[in-house]
Design a protein around this motif. Structure first.
Motif, PDB file in Angstrom:
ATOM      1  N   ASP A 275       0.807  -1.220   0.000  1.00  0.00           N
ATOM      2  CA  ASP A 275       0.000   0.000   0.000  1.00  0.00           C
ATOM      3  C   ASP A 275       0.841   1.271   0.000  1.00  0.00           C
ATOM      4  OD1 ASP A 275       1.072  -0.157   2.488  1.00  0.00           O
ATOM      5  OD2 ASP A 275      -0.849  -0.131   3.577  1.00  0.00           O
ATOM      6  N   GLU A 276       2.152   1.137  -0.246  1.00  0.00           N
ATOM      7  CA  GLU A 276       3.010   2.306  -0.279  1.00  0.00           C
ATOM      8  C   GLU A 276       3.415   2.691  -1.712  1.00  0.00           C
ATOM      9  OE1 GLU A 276       6.336   1.496   2.182  1.00  0.00           O
ATOM     10  OE2 GLU A 276       5.157   1.426   4.047  1.00  0.00           O
ATOM     11  N   VAL A 277       2.715   2.225  -2.680  1.00  0.00           N
ATOM     12  CA  VAL A 277       2.986   2.577  -4.072  1.00  0.00           C
ATOM     13  C   VAL A 277       2.683   4.059  -4.264  1.00  0.00           C
ATOM     14  CG1 VAL A 277       2.395   2.103  -6.480  1.00  0.00           C
ATOM     15  CG2 VAL A 277       2.385   0.247  -4.796  1.00  0.00           C
ATOM     16  N   PRO A 278       3.525   4.840  -4.945  1.00  0.00           N
ATOM     17  CA  PRO A 278       3.296   6.265  -5.140  1.00  0.00           C
ATOM     18  C   PRO A 278       1.961   6.528  -5.839  1.00  0.00           C
ATOM     19  CG  PRO A 278       5.538   5.682  -5.753  1.00  0.00           C
ATOM     20  CD  PRO A 278       4.819   4.402  -5.498  1.00  0.00           C
ATOM     21  N   SER A 279       1.345   7.612  -5.412  1.00  0.00           N
ATOM     22  CA  SER A 279       0.027   7.945  -5.970  1.00  0.00           C
ATOM     23  C   SER A 279       0.112   8.225  -7.461  1.00  0.00           C
ATOM     24  CB  SER A 279      -0.562   9.154  -5.247  1.00  0.00           C
ATOM     25  OG  SER A 279      -0.734   8.866  -3.873  1.00  0.00           O
ATOM     26  N   TRP A 280       1.198   8.884  -7.902  1.00  0.00           N
ATOM     27  CA  TRP A 280       1.300   9.189  -9.333  1.00  0.00           C
ATOM     28  C   TRP A 280       1.382   7.914 -10.169  1.00  0.00           C
ATOM     29  CZ3 TRP A 280       5.376   7.379 -12.116  1.00  0.00           C
ATOM     30  CH2 TRP A 280       6.514   6.972 -11.419  1.00  0.00           C
ATOM     31  N   LEU A 281       2.054   6.871  -9.623  1.00  0.00           N
ATOM     32  CA  LEU A 281       2.148   5.616 -10.354  1.00  0.00           C
ATOM     33  C   LEU A 281       0.789   4.921 -10.416  1.00  0.00           C
ATOM     34  CD1 LEU A 281       3.856   3.552 -11.836  1.00  0.00           C
ATOM     35  CD2 LEU A 281       4.462   2.528  -9.631  1.00  0.00           C
ATOM     36  N   VAL A 282       0.067   5.013  -9.292  1.00  0.00           N
ATOM     37  CA  VAL A 282      -1.287   4.438  -9.301  1.00  0.00           C
ATOM     38  C   VAL A 282      -2.164   5.148 -10.325  1.00  0.00           C
ATOM     39  CG1 VAL A 282      -3.370   4.081  -7.926  1.00  0.00           C
ATOM     40  CG2 VAL A 282      -1.128   3.667  -6.909  1.00  0.00           C
ATOM     41  N   LEU A 283      -2.056   6.475 -10.408  1.00  0.00           N
ATOM     42  CA  LEU A 283      -2.845   7.235 -11.374  1.00  0.00           C
ATOM     43  C   LEU A 283      -2.472   6.863 -12.807  1.00  0.00           C
ATOM     44  CD1 LEU A 283      -4.866   9.473 -12.036  1.00  0.00           C
ATOM     45  CD2 LEU A 283      -2.973  11.130 -11.857  1.00  0.00           C
ATOM     46  N   VAL A 284      -1.178   6.775 -13.071  1.00  0.00           N
ATOM     47  CA  VAL A 284      -0.732   6.415 -14.425  1.00  0.00           C
ATOM     48  C   VAL A 284      -1.203   5.021 -14.809  1.00  0.00           C
ATOM     49  CG1 VAL A 284       1.310   5.931 -15.833  1.00  0.00           C
ATOM     50  CG2 VAL A 284       1.244   7.979 -14.386  1.00  0.00           C
ATOM     51  N   MET A 285      -1.088   4.074 -13.870  1.00  0.00           N
ATOM     52  CA  MET A 285      -1.540   2.716 -14.191  1.00  0.00           C
ATOM     53  C   MET A 285      -3.048   2.669 -14.402  1.00  0.00           C
ATOM     54  SD  MET A 285       0.877   0.201 -11.857  1.00  0.00           S
ATOM     55  CE  MET A 285       0.355   0.921 -10.280  1.00  0.00           C
ATOM     56  N   SER A 286      -3.810   3.431 -13.602  1.00  0.00           N
ATOM     57  CA  SER A 286      -5.266   3.445 -13.766  1.00  0.00           C
ATOM     58  C   SER A 286      -5.654   3.976 -15.134  1.00  0.00           C
ATOM     59  CB  SER A 286      -5.909   4.291 -12.662  1.00  0.00           C
ATOM     60  OG  SER A 286      -5.624   3.739 -11.391  1.00  0.00           O
ATOM     61  N   LEU A 287      -4.993   5.060 -15.556  1.00  0.00           N
ATOM     62  CA  LEU A 287      -5.264   5.592 -16.899  1.00  0.00           C
ATOM     63  C   LEU A 287      -4.770   4.634 -17.984  1.00  0.00           C
ATOM     64  CD1 LEU A 287      -4.339   9.363 -16.357  1.00  0.00           C
ATOM     65  CD2 LEU A 287      -6.621   8.344 -16.472  1.00  0.00           C
ATOM     66  N   GLY A 288      -3.673   3.947 -17.734  1.00  0.00           N
ATOM     67  CA  GLY A 288      -3.150   2.985 -18.714  1.00  0.00           C
ATOM     68  C   GLY A 288      -4.071   1.804 -18.921  1.00  0.00           C
ATOM     69  N   PHE A 289      -4.828   1.435 -17.888  1.00  0.00           N
ATOM     70  CA  PHE A 289      -5.780   0.339 -18.035  1.00  0.00           C
ATOM     71  C   PHE A 289      -7.103   0.774 -18.669  1.00  0.00           C
ATOM     72  CE2 PHE A 289      -3.375  -1.792 -14.481  1.00  0.00           C
ATOM     73  CZ  PHE A 289      -2.937  -2.856 -15.242  1.00  0.00           C
ATOM     74  N   SER A 290      -7.486   2.040 -18.555  1.00  0.00           N
ATOM     75  CA  SER A 290      -8.819   2.474 -18.968  1.00  0.00           C
ATOM     76  C   SER A 290      -8.850   3.253 -20.278  1.00  0.00           C
ATOM     77  CB  SER A 290      -9.442   3.319 -17.854  1.00  0.00           C
ATOM     78  OG  SER A 290      -8.607   4.430 -17.540  1.00  0.00           O
ATOM     79  N   VAL A 291      -7.905   4.162 -20.487  1.00  0.00           N
ATOM     80  CA  VAL A 291      -7.956   5.006 -21.689  1.00  0.00           C
ATOM     81  C   VAL A 291      -7.816   4.203 -22.979  1.00  0.00           C
ATOM     82  CG1 VAL A 291      -6.802   6.895 -22.903  1.00  0.00           C
ATOM     83  CG2 VAL A 291      -7.187   7.051 -20.436  1.00  0.00           C
ATOM     84  N   PRO A 292      -6.927   3.205 -23.073  1.00  0.00           N
ATOM     85  CA  PRO A 292      -6.821   2.456 -24.340  1.00  0.00           C
ATOM     86  C   PRO A 292      -8.102   1.758 -24.772  1.00  0.00           C
ATOM     87  CG  PRO A 292      -4.886   2.052 -22.970  1.00  0.00           C
ATOM     88  CD  PRO A 292      -5.872   2.784 -22.113  1.00  0.00           C
ATOM     89  N   LEU A 293      -9.072   1.625 -23.863  1.00  0.00           N
ATOM     90  CA  LEU A 293     -10.314   0.951 -24.247  1.00  0.00           C
ATOM     91  C   LEU A 293     -11.103   1.718 -25.298  1.00  0.00           C
ATOM     92  CD1 LEU A 293     -11.530  -0.317 -20.744  1.00  0.00           C
ATOM     93  CD2 LEU A 293     -10.492  -1.645 -22.590  1.00  0.00           C
ATOM     94  N   LEU A 294     -10.696   2.973 -25.550  1.00  0.00           N
ATOM     95  CA  LEU A 294     -11.371   3.740 -26.598  1.00  0.00           C
ATOM     96  C   LEU A 294     -11.212   3.044 -27.962  1.00  0.00           C
ATOM     97  CD1 LEU A 294     -12.851   6.363 -27.414  1.00  0.00           C
ATOM     98  CD2 LEU A 294     -10.604   7.427 -27.704  1.00  0.00           C
ATOM     99  N   TRP A 295     -10.135   2.292 -28.147  1.00  0.00           N
ATOM    100  CA  TRP A 295      -9.875   1.609 -29.421  1.00  0.00           C
ATOM    101  C   TRP A 295     -10.091   0.097 -29.316  1.00  0.00           C
ATOM    102  CZ3 TRP A 295      -6.654   5.243 -27.119  1.00  0.00           C
ATOM    103  CH2 TRP A 295      -6.596   6.494 -27.755  1.00  0.00           C
TER     104      TRP A 295
END
Length: 427
Positions: free
Chosen positions: A75-95
């Motif tokens: 649970d000590e993963v940096p917040s920015w990395l969590v945000l980047v991974m969350s966007l990396g899993f969701s945004v590509p679904l547009l295609w």
């Protein structure tokens, strides 16, 4: 004369299919709503993709706001990395629909980072949406590569954070992958089956239209043949009567008056037959009752036909042998039209001193008709570019008969038409 006609309603384009016949009211409403959504998606696919992708991005960001720590291995993963991974899993679904395998490969680095960091984000399950689209749209062997793409990050996570046994980390993902893949294959098979039914219906519609066109062409040919026989014969009779009347006008006015009277009678008969025939071409379909109920010429009308030709100036001898029995109307009409056309040709080409004989013989299994004249007309005058002989052969071929037509040897010369028409087996 009664001639069948096939009427077809005007076509203005393919009508939409109604697949909800017999369904419950709620089911019909859901089907109509689903069809509207699909129609909107076909017209504006980008709008639907943007909205759906927005929902996934929102859900991933909600989890990234802090909920991910409840199930994380670290649970000590940096917040920015969590945000980047969350966007990396969701945004590509547009295609996801156009390039599902590429979307899954784009998610692979974020999935590896998620496993290696121990964040264990719930957004990683969005990979299953890409797997679903792969099962829907790509060859089945692509699912094998998709499974490898999903399992590699699991192996990395199980190595970095060995929490529990390996099967506890692999089996749930394998179940999820199998369930999503089977769901995609089931939907795909259903779509392909429905598409095959629609294509089959389209092919049947095309075949139906082709059959209607063939039937219309056959009907036009039949009507043209009837008109040729009616007009050609009666005009030939009228021509013979007119020539005879003109010749007798000076020496025998009474004979001329008789010829004129016969011309009038023949003309009225021709007009009556033409009206009956043309009534079947009326667009409104409201043919007069007389046209609907008028019988076609039959074997009993041969004597009247021969009398008309005699009146036109061609001596004709008619002989009939045997019993016609219950000969169908179509075969009777064929015999009548062949005799009519043969005598018409004799009137046209036989010359002033020609005579003709008509011999009709009803046998046990066939009807034989022989029409012979002593005219001087040869091959060039009898086998021109007209429809007469072709029409006779077409009529004969309809009932598996044979027709022979040609000149006789000189002397005495002349022309002979011989028809052999087999009876039906039960006659």
């Amino acid at each position: 004369m009664r001639i069948a006609r096939q009427q077809r309603p005007p076509r203005t384009g393919p009508a939409p299919q109604d697949w909800s016949t017999g369904a419950q009211p709620l089911t019909r409403r859901l089907q109509r709503l689903t069809e509207r959504l699909r129609a909107f998606d076909r017209r504006r696919p980008l709008v639907w993709d943007l909205h759906l992708t927005g929902v996934f991005v929102f859900a991933a960001l909600v989890d990234a706001a802090g909920g991910w720590r409840n199930v994380a291995f670290n649970d000590e993963v940096p917040s920015w990395l969590v945000l980047v991974m969350s966007l990396g899993f969701s945004v590509p679904l547009l295609w996801r629909r156009g390039h599902p395998l590429a979307v899954l490969l784009v998610m692979l680095p974020f999935s590896l980072a998620n496993a290696a960091s121990g964040a264990h984000l719930q957004a990683s399950f969005l990979q299953m949406i890409a797997v679903l689209n792969i099962a829907l749209r790509l060859p089945l062997r692509t699912l094998v590569w998709s499974l490898c793409t999903v399992l590699v990050p699991l192996a990395v996570g199980a190595t970095a954070y060995p929490v529990g046994s390996w099967d506890q980390q692999f089996v749930p993902m394998l179940y999820s992958f199998a369930l999503v893949a089977l769901l995609g294959l089931a939907v795909r098979s259903r779509q392909e089956y429905t598409a095959s039914l629609v294509e089959r219906a389209r092919q049947l519609e095309v075949e139906r239209d082709q059959q209607a066109q063939l039937a219309a062409a056959a009907e036009r040919t039949r009507i043209a043949r009837e008109m040729h026989d009616i007009i050609g014969h009666n005009l030939s009779v009228i021509t013979g009567l007119a020539d005879g009347g003109a010749y007798a006008a000076a020496s025998s006015p009474q004979r001329a008056a008789q010829a004129l009277e016969a011309i009038g009678t023949t003309s009225r008969q021709a007009l009556t037959e033409l009206r009956r025939l043309l009534d079947v071409l009326r667009e409104d379909g409201d043919a007069p009752p007389a046209a609907e109920l008028a019988p076609q010429p039959a074997l009993t009308d041969l004597e009247r036909l021969v009398d008309g030709v005699r009146g036109a100036g061609l001596p004709v001898d008619l002989t009939v042998e045997g019993d016609p029995g219950r000969l169908p109307a179509g075969r009777q009409l064929t015999v009548y039209r062949v005799v009519q056309e043969a005598l018409t040709n004799s009137l046209k080409h036989g010359g002033p001193k020609a005579t003709a004989t008509v011999a009709v013989r009803y046998g046990a299994d066939a009807v034989t008709v022989t029409v012979t004249d002593t005219g001087a007309g040869g091959d060039a005058t009898r086998t021109g570019t007209g429809r007469g002989l072709a029409g006779m052969r077409e009529r004969t071929a309809m009932y598996d008969g044979t027709l022979e037509a040609g000149p006789l040897r000189r002397p005495p010369g002349g022309w002979r038409v011989r028809l052999h028409l087999p009876k039906e087996p039960d006659q």
